[in-house]
Design an enzyme around this catalytic site. Structure first.
Site, PDB file in Angstrom:
ATOM      1  N   ASP A 116      13.003   9.197  -7.823  1.00  0.00           N
ATOM      2  CA  ASP A 116      13.085   8.191  -6.499  1.00  0.00           C
ATOM      3  C   ASP A 116      13.534   6.861  -6.573  1.00  0.00           C
ATOM      4  O   ASP A 116      12.865   5.954  -6.237  1.00  0.00           O
ATOM      5  CB  ASP A 116      11.304   8.319  -6.371  1.00  0.00           C
TER       6      ASP A 116
ATOM      7  N   ASP B 254       0.819  -1.272   0.169  1.00  0.00           N
ATOM      8  CA  ASP B 254      -0.114   0.166   0.019  1.00  0.00           C
ATOM      9  C   ASP B 254       0.608   1.200   0.014  1.00  0.00           C
ATOM     10  O   ASP B 254       2.122   1.115   0.394  1.00  0.00           O
ATOM     11  CB  ASP B 254      -0.923   0.033   1.014  1.00  0.00           C
ATOM     12  N   GLY B 255       0.303   2.523  -0.612  1.00  0.00           N
ATOM     13  CA  GLY B 255       0.732   3.659  -0.662  1.00  0.00           C
ATOM     14  C   GLY B 255       0.060   4.575   0.557  1.00  0.00           C
ATOM     15  O   GLY B 255      -0.886   4.138   1.229  1.00  0.00           O
ATOM     16  N   ALA B 256       0.447   6.054   0.446  1.00  0.00           N
ATOM     17  CA  ALA B 256      -0.323   6.798   1.130  1.00  0.00           C
ATOM     18  C   ALA B 256      -1.965   6.880   1.200  1.00  0.00           C
ATOM     19  O   ALA B 256      -2.688   6.905   1.751  1.00  0.00           O
ATOM     20  CB  ALA B 256       0.172   8.049   0.887  1.00  0.00           C
ATOM     21  N   PHE B 257      -2.342   6.838  -0.282  1.00  0.00           N
ATOM     22  CA  PHE B 257      -3.631   6.839  -0.864  1.00  0.00           C
ATOM     23  C   PHE B 257      -4.074   5.551  -1.432  1.00  0.00           C
ATOM     24  O   PHE B 257      -4.984   5.564  -2.405  1.00  0.00           O
ATOM     25  CB  PHE B 257      -3.874   8.125  -1.669  1.00  0.00           C
ATOM     26  N   SER B 258      -3.255   4.517  -1.578  1.00  0.00           N
ATOM     27  CA  SER B 258      -3.486   3.509  -2.375  1.00  0.00           C
ATOM     28  C   SER B 258      -3.509   2.008  -1.754  1.00  0.00           C
ATOM     29  O   SER B 258      -2.622   1.823  -0.823  1.00  0.00           O
ATOM     30  CB  SER B 258      -2.722   3.598  -3.597  1.00  0.00           C
TER      31      SER B 258
HETATM   32  N1  LIG Z   1       3.833  -3.612 -10.585  1.00  0.00           N
HETATM   33  C1  LIG Z   1       4.078  -4.176  -9.157  1.00  0.00           C
HETATM   34  N2  LIG Z   1       4.089  -5.358  -8.875  1.00  0.00           N
HETATM   35  C2  LIG Z   1       4.424  -5.988  -7.547  1.00  0.00           C
HETATM   36  N3  LIG Z   1       4.216  -5.298  -6.650  1.00  0.00           N
HETATM   37  C3  LIG Z   1       4.009  -3.738  -6.722  1.00  0.00           C
HETATM   38  C4  LIG Z   1       3.765  -3.324  -8.049  1.00  0.00           C
HETATM   39  N4  LIG Z   1       3.464  -2.107  -7.771  1.00  0.00           N
HETATM   40  C5  LIG Z   1       3.517  -1.547  -6.628  1.00  0.00           C
HETATM   41  N5  LIG Z   1       3.630  -2.957  -5.807  1.00  0.00           N
HETATM   42  C6  LIG Z   1       3.790  -3.117  -4.308  1.00  0.00           C
HETATM   43  O1  LIG Z   1       2.945  -2.263  -3.668  1.00  0.00           O
HETATM   44  C7  LIG Z   1       3.774  -1.510  -2.909  1.00  0.00           C
HETATM   45  C8  LIG Z   1       3.107   0.164  -2.993  1.00  0.00           C
HETATM   46  O2  LIG Z   1       3.279   0.647  -4.407  1.00  0.00           O
HETATM   47  P1  LIG Z   1       3.705   2.044  -4.884  1.00  0.00           P
HETATM   48  O3  LIG Z   1       4.848   2.345  -4.108  1.00  0.00           O
HETATM   49  O4  LIG Z   1       3.588   2.180  -6.170  1.00  0.00           O
HETATM   50  O5  LIG Z   1       2.503   2.665  -4.116  1.00  0.00           O
HETATM   51  P2  LIG Z   1       2.557   4.306  -3.709  1.00  0.00           P
HETATM   52  O6  LIG Z   1       1.227   4.778  -3.448  1.00  0.00           O
HETATM   53  O7  LIG Z   1       3.193   4.961  -4.857  1.00  0.00           O
HETATM   54  O8  LIG Z   1       3.373   4.289  -2.528  1.00  0.00           O
HETATM   55  P3  LIG Z   1       4.132   5.619  -1.703  1.00  0.00           P
HETATM   56  O9  LIG Z   1       2.977   6.311  -1.171  1.00  0.00           O
HETATM   57  O10 LIG Z   1       5.001   5.087  -0.727  1.00  0.00           O
HETATM   58  O11 LIG Z   1       4.984   6.335  -2.865  1.00  0.00           O
HETATM   59  C9  LIG Z   1       5.010  -1.484  -3.544  1.00  0.00           C
HETATM   60  O12 LIG Z   1       6.112  -1.294  -2.706  1.00  0.00           O
HETATM   61  C10 LIG Z   1       5.145  -2.889  -3.980  1.00  0.00           C
HETATM   62  O13 LIG Z   1       5.542  -3.658  -3.049  1.00  0.00           O
END
Ligand SMILES: Nc1ncnc2c1ncn2[C@@H]1O[C@H](COP(=O)(O)OP(=O)(O)OP(=O)(O)O)[C@@H](O)[C@H]1O
Length: 551
Positions: free
Chosen positions: A199, A83-87
């Site tokens: 990044d 997960d990420g901040a909004f996802s």
């Molecule tokens: N294409 C992918 N294949 C496999 N795992 C993925 C993929 N994209 C994302 N993930 C997993 O999901 C996590 C979160 O994805 P991502 O970093 O793109 O989210 P984000 O919302 O941009 O996060 P942040 O808020 O930290 O920047 C990643 O650290 C990874 O573990």
């Protein structure tokens, strides 16, 4: 360019990227109006609220059940991967069997302001231009009222970060295997697409797993190497230690530095001052620094800049104070150390470009002599040499001699202190990126004014100066940044809906089997913001945590 019209899918309230059948119907104006109406509605019908509450409850539910999102009916969600901040990011399978397994990033639009939504759309816009074997591909993009759905090529191994934890550090062969793929992707981004990633870090490097082939002739381990996990046989072009193909992910901080259609720097109309060319170089050099940090970490298992005090860490990064710490660097080859030193060079003008990096003998695997950068720290001496110098008596390593407490401790990755490791990377990168970008901004403004004056144009006023893609992090640096307005966001949403990414892109995604995905074990870490006021560095930790970003 073929205009593709968005359509409303029959199920639920989702918009999807239209397919070829909808080409050229040209109902853009109608769509904008419809979209505006949808957004009005979004503000609070009872049905929306109930549906949202249902999804949010499902998102928070413990293992087993995965949420059902409107508009994602084509996909069967298999598991949550991160997960990420909004996802939330899910592994998913295409029900009609054309795209195979993918990663779906479900972004909660409703929690975001216009600027944050604009940033997500910018990320998608950048990704949709990219097509490289070492970059996660954008398969599709669609949205519902509450969510953006970013369908991505799956990198089934997950983050490389966890592999450093698992293997302690990477052999030179495996490090070269990994870093060359990252560099190939960077070369494509920098030289073909005019995009800087900004990044590059182990968390954003994903991989496809390969089987480990047991080592035929295992070597005896050095005392400090006891916890090194056997990577198995290295196969050139394939990998080792279970690590195969590398894919760069997360273009959330990326930006376009020149337009690959017109081959001109972005933001300029018909004139290019040297400062603007320099600006482009500065931007790229930020990725090269990050590449150096990644290479350093792969080779030894800990990051180049470390300190328990964020203040001290910031200064170390700003001054480029790192060491090839003994005993861990002792047996890492001189060419590898030389190469690292050319990336961790403080002056961006002297730092290696991607082309120089790829031409280096350590990367090419040739025997040509190599040299350290002028500002390199003393290189580590091979254990045998050291033994000779000490007249045959090898000194026992004394950890208290480390220049800063905690520096060079590989176990940092595994101990509860691992929490800090992402923080260390993030602080390091952010300090560096923002320092250079502050300089760059200054240069750019001056260059732009100078160039504008030279072209008989009115120099722009500070208040009018537009950074086309500021992100939140950077906005900590005082600058006149017009915030994205709702209307702008809607316009971009519209253009993305009118884009077909599906058929061709989906066909490129290989069918891959799942692999034990590691969910991020570490969530809490301080987010850093750097202010470069009055020339002094200052990390501002107030109200900004990675935890915050990731909820
Ligand atoms: N294409 C992918 N294949 C496999 N795992 C993925 C993929 N994209 C994302 N993930 C997993 O999901 C996590 C979160 O994805 P991502 O970093 O793109 O989210 P984000 O919302 O941009 O996060 P942040 O808020 O930290 O920047 C990643 O650290 C990874 O573990």
């Amino acid at each position: 360019m073929i205009q593709r019209q968005a359509h409303q899918v029959p199920h639920g309230d989702a918009y999807s990227v239209a397919d070829g059948d909808n080409r050229n119907r040209g109902a853009q104006v109608g769509n904008v109006a419809a979209h505006a109406a949808e957004h009005k509605q979004e503000k609070g019908t009872k049905v929306d609220k109930e549906e949202l509450a249902r999804i949010v409850a499902e998102e928070n539910e413990s293992k087993g059940k995965l949420p059902r999102y409107p508009g994602l009916e084509r996909w069967h969600l298999i598991e949550k991967m991160g997960d990420g901040a909004f996802s939330n990011v899910y592994r998913a399978r295409d029900l009609d069997g054309t795209a195979g397994e993918v990663a779906i990033k479900v972004v909660r639009k409703f929690e975001m302001n216009s600027q944050q939504r604009a940033n997500i759309l910018k990320e998608v816009q950048i990704m949709r231009q990219l097509d490289h074997p070492n970059i996660v591909k954008l398969v599709d993009f669609s949205e519902s009222r509450q969510y953006y759905y970013i369908i991505l090529e799956l990198a089934p191994g997950g983050e490389l970060f966890h592999q450093i934890v698992r293997l302690t550090y990477f052999s030179e062969d495996l490090s070269r295997h990994v870093i060359t793929q990252v560099a190939d992707a960077l070369e494509y981004l920098h030289e073909t697409c005019g995009v800087v990633h900004r990044d590059i870090k182990l968390e954003n490097l994903l991989f496809s797993p390969i089987p480990v082939i047991p080592t035929k002739h295992p070597k005896p381990k050095a005392p400090e190497d006891e916890d090194k996990v056997d990577e198995g046989e290295f196969i050139k072009g394939v990998g080792a230690g279970g690590i195969g193909k590398i894919k760069i992910a997360d273009f959330g901080l990326s930006k376009v530095v020149w337009d690959n259609q017109t081959m001109t720097p972005c933001g300029t109309v018909g004139y290019t001052a040297p400062e603007i060319v320099k600006d482009e170089r500065y931007s790229k050099s930020v990725d090269m620094w990050a590449l150096g940090c990644v290479l350093y970490t792969l080779l030894c298992g800990f990051p180049p800049f470390y300190d328990e005090s964020i203040q001290v860490l910031t200064e170390k990064v700003a001054r480029g104070q790192y060491t090839f710490l003994s005993p861990w660097w002792d047996d890492i080859s001189k060419p590898a150390q030389d190469l690292v030193s050319h990336l961790l060079t403080v002056d961006p003008a002297k730092r290696y470009t991607i082309k120089q990096f790829l031409a280096h003998p350590w990367i090419k695997g040739t025997e040509e002599p190599t040299y350290a950068a002028l500002d390199a720290p003393p290189l580590a001496t091979p254990a045998v040499e050291r033994q000779k110098q000490l007249g045959g008596t090898l000194k026992v390593f004394d950890p208290t001699l480390l220049e800063s407490p905690g520096a060079g401790k590989r176990m940092d990755f595994r101990s509860p202190g691992a929490v800090n490791l992402r923080e260390v990377f993030d602080v390091g990168y952010a300090v560096h990126r923002q320092e250079e970008e502050a300089k760059r901004r200054k240069n750019f403004k001056q260059g732009f004014r100078g160039a504008a004056a030279a072209n008989g144009l009115n120099p722009i006023d500070d208040d009018d100066f537009l950074e086309e893609d500021e992100d939140e992090e950077d906005s900590a640096i005082p600058s006149k940044v017009p915030k994205a307005r709702d209307a702008d966001v809607h316009q971009v949403e519209q253009s993305l809906r009118n884009t077909n990414l599906n058929a061709a892109a989906a066909a490129r995604v290989p069918q891959q089997k799942g692999y034990g995905q590691h969910s991020p074990a570490v969530t809490a870490a301080a987010k850093q913001q750097v202010r470069n006021r009055k020339g002094a560095f200052e990390l501002n930790l107030e109200g900004a945590t990675l935890l915050g970003r990731r909820h």
